[in-house]
Each structure stands twice: as structure tokens, then as C-alpha cells.
Write a protein that holds these residues in place. Structure first.
Motif, PDB file in Angstrom:
ATOM      1  N   ALA A   1     -11.108  -6.049 -19.269  1.00 16.07           N
ATOM      2  CA  ALA A   1     -11.311  -6.983 -18.163  1.00 16.07           C
ATOM      3  C   ALA A   1     -12.483  -7.917 -18.451  1.00 16.07           C
ATOM      4  CB  ALA A   1     -11.560  -6.216 -16.860  1.00 16.07           C
ATOM      5  N   SER A   2     -13.553  -7.373 -19.022  1.00 20.07           N
ATOM      6  CA  SER A   2     -14.727  -8.187 -19.344  1.00 20.07           C
ATOM      7  C   SER A   2     -14.369  -9.290 -20.324  1.00 20.07           C
ATOM      8  CB  SER A   2     -15.842  -7.300 -19.926  1.00 20.07           C
ATOM      9  OG  SER A   2     -16.274  -6.342 -18.984  1.00 20.07           O
ATOM     10  N   VAL A   3     -13.547  -8.944 -21.314  1.00 22.85           N
ATOM     11  CA  VAL A   3     -13.131  -9.935 -22.310  1.00 22.85           C
ATOM     12  C   VAL A   3     -12.292 -11.031 -21.658  1.00 22.85           C
ATOM     13  CG1 VAL A   3     -11.739 -10.313 -24.374  1.00 22.85           C
ATOM     14  CG2 VAL A   3     -13.237  -8.312 -24.223  1.00 22.85           C
ATOM     15  N   GLU A   4     -11.333 -10.631 -20.811  1.00 23.90           N
ATOM     16  CA  GLU A   4     -10.452 -11.617 -20.187  1.00 23.90           C
ATOM     17  C   GLU A   4     -11.203 -12.473 -19.170  1.00 23.90           C
ATOM     18  OE1 GLU A   4      -6.672 -10.373 -18.826  1.00 23.90           O
ATOM     19  OE2 GLU A   4      -6.304  -9.008 -20.511  1.00 23.90           O
ATOM     20  N   ILE A   5     -12.137 -11.869 -18.440  1.00 22.70           N
ATOM     21  CA  ILE A   5     -12.949 -12.631 -17.484  1.00 22.70           C
ATOM     22  C   ILE A   5     -13.758 -13.693 -18.212  1.00 22.70           C
ATOM     23  CG2 ILE A   5     -14.947 -12.481 -15.935  1.00 22.70           C
ATOM     24  CD1 ILE A   5     -13.846  -9.755 -15.021  1.00 22.70           C
TER      25      ILE A   5
ATOM     26  N   GLN B   1     -26.485 -26.672 -20.142  1.00 21.62           N
ATOM     27  CA  GLN B   1     -25.399 -26.509 -21.111  1.00 21.62           C
ATOM     28  C   GLN B   1     -25.335 -25.050 -21.564  1.00 21.62           C
ATOM     29  OE1 GLN B   1     -26.317 -29.253 -24.268  1.00 21.62           O
ATOM     30  NE2 GLN B   1     -25.801 -31.063 -23.047  1.00 21.62           N
ATOM     31  N   GLU B   2     -24.240 -24.386 -21.206  1.00 20.34           N
ATOM     32  CA  GLU B   2     -24.026 -23.024 -21.684  1.00 20.34           C
ATOM     33  C   GLU B   2     -23.419 -23.074 -23.079  1.00 20.34           C
ATOM     34  OE1 GLU B   2     -23.206 -20.000 -18.182  1.00 20.34           O
ATOM     35  OE2 GLU B   2     -21.789 -21.663 -18.091  1.00 20.34           O
ATOM     36  N   TYR B   3     -23.779 -22.121 -23.920  1.00 23.36           N
ATOM     37  CA  TYR B   3     -23.165 -22.065 -25.241  1.00 23.36           C
ATOM     38  C   TYR B   3     -21.675 -21.818 -25.076  1.00 23.36           C
ATOM     39  CZ  TYR B   3     -27.987 -21.641 -26.885  1.00 23.36           C
ATOM     40  OH  TYR B   3     -29.313 -21.862 -27.129  1.00 23.36           O
ATOM     41  N   GLU B   4     -20.929 -22.214 -26.069  1.00 16.15           N
ATOM     42  CA  GLU B   4     -19.469 -22.183 -25.946  1.00 16.15           C
ATOM     43  C   GLU B   4     -18.934 -20.800 -25.584  1.00 16.15           C
ATOM     44  OE1 GLU B   4     -15.496 -23.619 -28.432  1.00 16.15           O
ATOM     45  OE2 GLU B   4     -17.506 -23.966 -29.240  1.00 16.15           O
ATOM     46  N   ASP B   5     -19.548 -19.756 -26.136  1.00 16.05           N
ATOM     47  CA  ASP B   5     -19.071 -18.404 -25.814  1.00 16.05           C
ATOM     48  C   ASP B   5     -19.683 -17.882 -24.515  1.00 16.05           C
ATOM     49  OD1 ASP B   5     -21.659 -17.938 -26.513  1.00 16.05           O
ATOM     50  OD2 ASP B   5     -21.236 -16.390 -28.004  1.00 16.05           O
ATOM     51  N   ILE B   6     -20.556 -18.677 -23.888  1.00 17.69           N
ATOM     52  CA  ILE B   6     -21.202 -18.397 -22.602  1.00 17.69           C
ATOM     53  C   ILE B   6     -22.187 -17.227 -22.670  1.00 17.69           C
ATOM     54  CG2 ILE B   6     -20.846 -17.710 -20.194  1.00 17.69           C
ATOM     55  CD1 ILE B   6     -18.265 -19.227 -20.192  1.00 17.69           C
TER      56      ILE B   6
END
Length: 247
Positions: free
Chosen positions: A44-48, A108-113
């Protein structure tokens, strides 16, 4: 077998309970189910995160559009930041003057957040420093703690307002330096905990909807004005009642 955490909790069970009476097979089955729950939580963490990345890209053009409109309002970001109670408490009168030159702000958040973000402060020409943009970066480590990157502000001669707590070469600034000094000391502070607190206020509270803080002062003033009008109306009614009584 059961994980360490359930075992720890069982060790704290009332002394009258006998663990030997509990079926090992039951414990193993509970542990198996718990492992399945943990696996689902990880998935779930990955999909979120993937969903958040998707919608973050959709927000970018809207943030840009909002920023262009904000530039039409003089001193928007100064007023917005100062109206936030936590941010406003960190600023001095000189900070307020300098922030008049803050013409744009961007998060600006990094692309992977999940690995971090940076906050960009864009300034017009001013008498205090030569930098057009001040950037504060936060990198999030494996432990989940954010470590801020210290930067140097190119102050003009005699204009460095953070000199009162100047550190020796190689010595890092601390949270205490910010608490007793200017907000701009934050840029040269590499303290993870305190720096993260200010960064999160801007990223999570101000940046998503800065207009609510820009308008906050007017809302309070309007509320006070309406309250005063209600008091005046009540006093007028009391005076009219007194006049009627005299008649």
C-alpha cells in the motif's frame, strides 16, 4: 514463530496467565496472518507513493499558474508568511522589511517525493544581499529524518543581520541561534530537527494554500469590525429602551 514484539507483550502479561497453556500452533497462525498484513501495508505504501507522484505532476502547472497571479499582488508572500503564527514569531522588524522584496516562493519535491524537497525564495533587488534566489534543501534519510543543507547568503557590506551570533569557521549554527536571531539565520543552519520544523510549516501548511494566510489578517479585522458593530447596536438599543422608560 511469533515475532519479537508479540513476545515482548506476552512477557508483560499478568503473572497468573500461563503461556504454556497457549497452543504454539495458534501463535504461529497469528504470526502468519500478521506477516500478511505487514506485506499488504508495504504494498500500500508503494502504491500510495505512486499515486502521489502522479497527482504531484498534475499540480505543477497549476502551481505555476497560481504563482504568476500571485506576482500581481505586491508583498503577497511577505504578508502570507507573517500571518502564519509560527513563522511570524521567528521574524524581526528587519526581517519584515527584507521580506517586502520576496516576489516569489516555490516548493519543489524531489521526483520520488520520499527523498526530500527544497524551498526557493526569489527576491527583487534590495539593499541587503545580492542573491536573487535563496534555496533551502531538505534530504530525508533512511530513518525518515530530514537534514537541511546550510547555504551562504551574500550579504552586502554592513548589512548582515545574522552576525550577532556568528560562529567560528567550521562550527554549525544551531536552533538556539535562530531563536535569538533573524529568520535569515535559518538558511545557514544545518540543524535537522529545527530546520525541518520551519521547512514543514512552509511546505505542508503555507504552500498548499497560501491565500488563506494572506487573507487571515482581513478576516480577523472583519470579525472585529462586526463585533464592534454588534456592541454599538446593543448600546443603541439600550439607550432607546432607557428613553422609552423615561417617557
Amino acid at each position: 514463530m511469533a515475532t519479537g514484539e508479540p513476545a515482548s507483550k506476552m512477557n508483560n502479561a499478568p503473572s497468573g496467565d500461563k503461556l504454556t497453556e497457549i497452543s504454539p500452533e495458534t501463535i504461529e497462525k497469528i504470526d502468519e496472518v500478521q506477516n500478511s498484513i505487514d506485506q499488504i501495508n508495504e504494498e500500500a505504501s508503494v502504491e500510495i507513493l505512486q499515486v502521489e507522484q502522479k497527482f504531484n505532476k498534475q499540480r505543477h502547472p497549476l502551481f505555476k499558474q497560481r504563482g504568476e497571479l500571485i506576482k500581481l499582488i505586491p508583498k503577497f508572500w511577505q504578508r502570507t508568511l507573517l500571518n502564519h503564527p509560527q513563522f511570524g514569531a521567528l521574524t524581526s522588524e528587519t526581517d519584515e522589511t527584507i521580506l517586502e522584496h520576496l516576489i516569489d516562493l516555490d516548493v519543489q519535491e524531489y521526483e520520488d517525493i520520499k527523498s526530500g524537497y527544497r524551498i526557493l525564495f526569489h527576491f527583487s533587488d534590495n539593499e541587503w544581499f545580492s542573491d536573487k534566489t535563496l534555496i533551502k534543501e531538505f534530504r530525508i534519510g533512511e530513518t525518515g529524518e530530514a537534514a537541511s543543507q546550510a547555504i551562504k547568503i551574500n550579504w552586502k557590506p554592513g548589512k548582515n543581520i545574522t552576525n550577532s551570533n556568528k560562529k567560528a569557521p567550521g562550527q554549525k549554527r544551531t536552533a538556539q541561534d535562530i531563536e535569538t536571531n533573524s529568520f535569515f539565520a535559518w538558511f545557514s543552519c544545518a540543524s535537522a530537527n529545527f530546520g525541518d520544523e520551519i521547512g514543514e510549516v512552509i511546505k505542508d501548511e503555507i504552500w498548499p494554500n497560501p491565500l488563506q494566510f494572506f487573507m487571515a489578517g482581513d478576516d480577523e479585522a472583519l470579525a472585529e469590525e462586526e463585533f464592534d458593530e454588534e456592541i454599538d447596536d446593543e448600546e443603541e438599543e439600550e439607550e432607546e429602551d432607557d428613553d422609552d422608560g423615561d417617557e
